[in-house]
Write a protein that holds these residues in place. Sequence first.
Motif, PDB file in Angstrom:
ATOM      1  N   GLU A  88       0.806  -1.202   0.000  1.00 51.65           N
ATOM      2  CA  GLU A  88       0.000   0.000   0.000  1.00 51.65           C
ATOM      3  C   GLU A  88       0.850   1.268   0.000  1.00 51.65           C
ATOM      4  N   GLU A  89       1.858   1.297   0.887  1.00 54.02           N
ATOM      5  CA  GLU A  89       2.626   2.538   1.043  1.00 54.02           C
ATOM      6  C   GLU A  89       3.705   2.708  -0.003  1.00 54.02           C
ATOM      7  N   ILE A  90       4.380   1.631  -0.325  1.00 53.36           N
ATOM      8  CA  ILE A  90       5.586   1.778  -1.143  1.00 53.36           C
ATOM      9  C   ILE A  90       5.293   1.523  -2.619  1.00 53.36           C
ATOM     10  N   SER A  91       4.710   0.364  -2.934  1.00 54.51           N
ATOM     11  CA  SER A  91       4.594   0.030  -4.353  1.00 54.51           C
ATOM     12  C   SER A  91       3.280   0.506  -4.951  1.00 54.51           C
ATOM     13  N   GLY A  92       2.283   0.761  -4.106  1.00 58.15           N
ATOM     14  CA  GLY A  92       1.025   1.260  -4.643  1.00 58.15           C
ATOM     15  C   GLY A  92       0.200   0.223  -5.371  1.00 58.15           C
ATOM     16  N   ASP A  93       0.446  -1.069  -5.115  1.00 57.93           N
ATOM     17  CA  ASP A  93      -0.442  -2.110  -5.650  1.00 57.93           C
ATOM     18  C   ASP A  93      -1.033  -2.859  -4.461  1.00 57.93           C
ATOM     19  N   PRO A  94      -2.048  -2.329  -3.814  1.00 58.36           N
ATOM     20  CA  PRO A  94      -2.556  -3.014  -2.617  1.00 58.36           C
ATOM     21  C   PRO A  94      -3.334  -4.274  -2.983  1.00 58.36           C
ATOM     22  N   LEU A  95      -2.608  -5.317  -3.316  1.00 59.33           N
ATOM     23  CA  LEU A  95      -3.236  -6.550  -3.792  1.00 59.33           C
ATOM     24  C   LEU A  95      -3.205  -7.649  -2.745  1.00 59.33           C
ATOM     25  N   ILE A  96      -2.712  -7.330  -1.556  1.00 55.51           N
ATOM     26  CA  ILE A  96      -2.596  -8.342  -0.515  1.00 55.51           C
ATOM     27  C   ILE A  96      -3.095  -7.700   0.776  1.00 55.51           C
ATOM     28  N   GLU A  97      -3.954  -8.393   1.497  1.00 54.69           N
ATOM     29  CA  GLU A  97      -4.620  -7.769   2.652  1.00 54.69           C
ATOM     30  C   GLU A  97      -4.935  -8.815   3.719  1.00 54.69           C
ATOM     31  N   PHE A  98      -5.270  -8.297   4.906  1.00 53.08           N
ATOM     32  CA  PHE A  98      -5.787  -9.174   5.953  1.00 53.08           C
ATOM     33  C   PHE A  98      -7.247  -9.475   5.686  1.00 53.08           C
ATOM     34  N   THR A  99      -7.668 -10.664   6.060  1.00 51.82           N
ATOM     35  CA  THR A  99      -9.080 -10.967   5.958  1.00 51.82           C
ATOM     36  C   THR A  99      -9.497 -11.750   7.202  1.00 51.82           C
ATOM     37  N   ASP A 100     -10.789 -11.851   7.427  1.00 57.09           N
ATOM     38  CA  ASP A 100     -11.350 -12.552   8.574  1.00 57.09           C
ATOM     39  C   ASP A 100     -11.045 -11.791   9.874  1.00 57.09           C
ATOM     40  N   ARG A 101     -11.509 -12.341  10.999  1.00 55.82           N
ATOM     41  CA  ARG A 101     -11.390 -11.604  12.253  1.00 55.82           C
ATOM     42  C   ARG A 101     -10.894 -12.492  13.373  1.00 55.82           C
ATOM     43  N   GLY A 102     -10.447 -11.848  14.435  1.00 59.16           N
ATOM     44  CA  GLY A 102     -10.078 -12.551  15.655  1.00 59.16           C
ATOM     45  C   GLY A 102      -9.038 -13.618  15.400  1.00 59.16           C
ATOM     46  N   ASN A 103      -9.334 -14.809  15.884  1.00 56.66           N
ATOM     47  CA  ASN A 103      -8.406 -15.915  15.748  1.00 56.66           C
ATOM     48  C   ASN A 103      -8.211 -16.320  14.286  1.00 56.66           C
ATOM     49  N   GLY A 104      -9.169 -15.939  13.454  1.00 54.71           N
ATOM     50  CA  GLY A 104      -9.113 -16.388  12.059  1.00 54.71           C
ATOM     51  C   GLY A 104      -8.388 -15.451  11.121  1.00 54.71           C
ATOM     52  N   VAL A 105      -7.827 -14.357  11.620  1.00 51.65           N
ATOM     53  CA  VAL A 105      -7.183 -13.378  10.731  1.00 51.65           C
ATOM     54  C   VAL A 105      -6.085 -14.051   9.934  1.00 51.65           C
ATOM     55  N   HIS A 106      -6.095 -13.821   8.645  1.00 52.25           N
ATOM     56  CA  HIS A 106      -4.973 -14.290   7.839  1.00 52.25           C
ATOM     57  C   HIS A 106      -4.806 -13.389   6.631  1.00 52.25           C
ATOM     58  N   ILE A 107      -3.658 -13.558   5.983  1.00 53.41           N
ATOM     59  CA  ILE A 107      -3.323 -12.777   4.799  1.00 53.41           C
ATOM     60  C   ILE A 107      -3.968 -13.431   3.588  1.00 53.41           C
ATOM     61  N   ALA A 108      -4.521 -12.635   2.704  1.00 48.47           N
ATOM     62  CA  ALA A 108      -5.111 -13.208   1.492  1.00 48.47           C
ATOM     63  C   ALA A 108      -5.022 -12.190   0.369  1.00 48.47           C
ATOM     64  N   THR A 109      -5.136 -12.715  -0.828  1.00 44.03           N
ATOM     65  CA  THR A 109      -5.270 -11.831  -1.977  1.00 44.03           C
ATOM     66  C   THR A 109      -6.754 -11.735  -2.300  1.00 44.03           C
ATOM     67  N   PHE A 110      -7.102 -10.839  -3.210  1.00 42.73           N
ATOM     68  CA  PHE A 110      -8.509 -10.703  -3.555  1.00 42.73           C
ATOM     69  C   PHE A 110      -8.904 -11.843  -4.484  1.00 42.73           C
ATOM     70  N   PRO A 111     -10.176 -12.240  -4.461  1.00 41.39           N
ATOM     71  CA  PRO A 111     -10.591 -13.360  -5.300  1.00 41.39           C
ATOM     72  C   PRO A 111     -10.290 -13.068  -6.765  1.00 41.39           C
ATOM     73  N   ASP A 112      -9.764 -14.040  -7.454  1.00 43.00           N
ATOM     74  CA  ASP A 112      -9.466 -13.951  -8.888  1.00 43.00           C
ATOM     75  C   ASP A 112      -8.484 -12.843  -9.234  1.00 43.00           C
ATOM     76  N   LEU A 113      -7.743 -12.342  -8.264  1.00 47.28           N
ATOM     77  CA  LEU A 113      -6.794 -11.277  -8.553  1.00 47.28           C
ATOM     78  C   LEU A 113      -5.457 -11.675  -7.932  1.00 47.28           C
ATOM     79  N   PRO A 114      -4.527 -12.124  -8.731  1.00 54.26           N
ATOM     80  CA  PRO A 114      -3.255 -12.554  -8.136  1.00 54.26           C
ATOM     81  C   PRO A 114      -2.467 -11.361  -7.618  1.00 54.26           C
TER      82      PRO A 114
END
Lengths: 209, 807
Positions: free
Chosen positions: B163-189
């Motif tokens: 987000e800050e450096i490359s400007g391609d925010p294609l990777i994000e946190f998803t889910d909540r609490g104990n289930g938080v994990h890193i994911a990409t957007f569906p169908d978007l590598p």
Amino acid sequence: MGVMSELWKGLRVTGRIGLRSLVGRGIVTTEYPKEFRTKPQRFHGRHVLNRYPDGMEKCIGCELCAGACPAQCIYVRGADNAPDDPNSPGERFGYVYEINMLRCIFCALCVEACPTEAITMTHLFEMSVTSREEAIYTKEELLMRPDGTVPHPRPDDPYADLSELEVADGWVRATAPSGSAAYEGVKMWQDTAGPASWDPEPDQETRDA
Amino acid sequence: MSDHVTVTIDGRKLEVPAGELLIEAAQEHGTYIPRFCWHPRMKPVGMCRMCLVELETPRGPAIVTACTTPVSDGMVVHTRNETVQRMQEGVLEFLLINHPLDCPVCDRGGECPLQDHVMAYGPGESRFVEEKRHFEKPIPISELVLLDRERCILCARCTRFSEEISGDPLIEFTDRGNGVHIATFPDLPFSSYFSGNTVQICPVGALTATAYRFRARPWDLEAVESTCMHCTAGDRINLQASHNEVVRILGVDVEPTNQGWLSDRCRFGFQYVGSPDRLTVPLIRDAEQGHTEVTWSEALDLAATRIGEVLAGSGGQSVAVLGGARLTNEDAYALSKFARVVLGTNHVDAQMDDGLDPQFLAATVDRALISDLDSAKAILVWGPDLKEEHPTLYLRVRRAAQELGAALVVVHPRRTGLDDRATHKLTYRPGEGADLLTELVAGSGRASQARQALAEGPVVGLVGRTGYGEDPRLAEAVAAFVRTLPDARILPLARRANIYGALDMGLAPTLLPGRVSVGGEGARSIAEAWGGLAEHPGLDTRGILEAAAAGDIEVLFLVGADPLRDVPDGALARRALERVPFVVAIDQFLTDSSRLADVVFCADGFAEKEGTVTNLEGRVQKVNRIVPGPGQTRPDWSILDDLARRLGVELGFGSAEAISKEIADVAPAYRGVTWDRLDWEERDGIVVPDGGEAPLRFVPADTPGTRAGGDLVLHLARVMYDDGVTVRHSPSLAGLAPGAAVHLHPDDAARLGLASAETARVVTEQGEATLPIRLDDTLHRGVVYVPFNQPGMPPLGPGPAVTVTPA
């Protein structure tokens, strides 16, 4: 006079052992190779790569043995396990595994470094070779056959002992600094989870339903 | 000392700059506070809680994260007392609740911050015996990056980088609490050009690179610091090899150039070095059998005989040399001297008819440094899409616009990677740039606001050729305009590897080493040092190819050059190469062009030789050797030295280092640049002074645009992944080329009756092709965009006139 008395002391030992050998008692040498002597339990012979009872290789190609080796005689390359036909549990297996027995100093640091008890040492010590290339044991020569025997230049070697190899990794655990003597002679084989066979966590909706 | 405050860290009173973060202040004074999420080049978030320290406050001790707490006067901090140690053990015990501890098979194992921190600060053992959480083991989130969510400790370094450096925010946190994990957007590598950086900054093995996966472990790596030769920014890299094979490249954090970041092309484009397709023996071509392998002496003898015949006959005028931008400065100097002294020719060009005037690139005065971008108030980018062609420079410009408050004006015929950060974006049709420039100079029309944005200095102008349909003189006109702005500095942009070094070494028809003009004042001392120089006026690449196609060139040297693919007018290059009676290639691969060569010498490449390179700001840096060349390859200077000896001239090259000393003696701009200084005192490189013998101050602003007759113009420009030889032979990157296509504005497509068509026929004066259509509403109306040199695309030529018809 002192010299003569010391000489007499020495000759007495020689004479005693000579006399005993005449009657066949107290001989310390053996007529190898007609006769073999039992090696001590902790004898460091040639290495072997172990398998799990389901036939999977224990080696995961992590190269910790190569990193620990003071003689730098081990060469390992890892590769991805094929998900449907894995060589070892998990993602990685030892794709290349070679030990240069000419360089090896049989210190067993590789055995201590191994996180899966894949590499252990045997009592096999007869490793005569006719060229330097032959002294490099490849994975084919190191890896235990599925029946528990070891590929070895001397198949009739009485020390290629299946029952001993079966408990070899238990012995490692018994003598490890954090191990326990209770493991001595115990088979450390265990059923495996298989490669990446964890089911993914159910998503929130499935979980709550 | 109003800008400094006094803090007490573990009983030591320290003077530190006010406003600095506690974690930085402590580190500068030798107290390392453990951390996972904090990265010096990114904003702090305080996610991992590893950097907890105890502050003494009036209300008693307080626990704070050192990465989010700025220092203040009189602060008393404890980083290693009993409370903090208990905290650290607790944090690590918590982090290990779900961390799988598959360290033996993890690519990070052995160099893992989590491993190191657990050893240094962690508890002896964990109290948690519960089953860890499980995810599917590594899932590919792009062609280059694998994600193992089990190993992730949720530090947000990768998401913040994107987000800050490359400007391609294609990777994000998803889910909540104990289930938080890193994911990409569906169908978007995670198809960022900078995805490899997240692998480097991941503090565990959650993100790993496919190119390095299971290739080596940290303890069997050899490493050497070097400089990337993929683009011209001169990024510092850590080149790592295992068992004589390059396996990984990491970015080195140096302030002047790349600040630790690399593009994926640089990071993963090393695989060609160990490619099985590399040339390992010299080849000669036979009319019937094609290329056959020969010994070095046979190949050199044949080349020397044929060149000797031509030189004795029609002389140096009929010999030409193309290429040299892939060489180090030492090899380029050797080539330059070889061409001028042994071949007696000025027909030398390292640019492939795709660049700018060599005087402009090499001898511009007021040349900016990359670091000038940090202090610029306004930045004008009128040149290639930086994201595609100068990726780390793009990150620097992006940071200047986003974090440092510079006004950014981008001028380009289509959308560029910087558009979302641009204060003003102007588009135009290639060929009509002069009109837009006139408007910009006058501050009238649609350029009036952009002109105002450029009114406050310091201004940095990044100027180059936006595409191959563009007149190269436009960039000079833009530079002349930038020079009228307050406190302005200029970065002339060219793309090809070490092109600035090659030009500085005289691989241009009008230049001699050290930016001395051919026929100019300084040429005399070079002629003295070299014992003679070619006198006739030299031809540039286009001139050479035209002369060759007309039959006036009898010997053509291709040095790391593939004109069939690199020259925009590929058809001309083919006619030329087929007509030249004797072609000598010095190359690492059999390229389309060297396949037509009569003698092919195999050369050492990147990572196989030592030398220096010069980046776009004139910074000379060292490249180093880590692996031996395959087979019988030799460095270029040694090949040329042998060839010269067979032609009866002693060039006197003993080693690359000896050549560097000769450069320092002969080339005025390179006085005092020695390997010793580059290896020890000046690891960040030495910036050679800007300008040259004929410094380029004045350039005409009334550049005529090569205006196309028709209503459509071609915009032919490079993208990051193409069918170039280094990308093609790097398996990780080879599949990433977007493929040949013709990009049309939807209105144009509708007008041409192509709104629903799949493919279209694209015809220029120099070539034609049937290409799939992509609609792109960011294009200027009337612009047809075709990415250059994509796999399977026939050469189209630079245009700019083009017709597009239904296929």
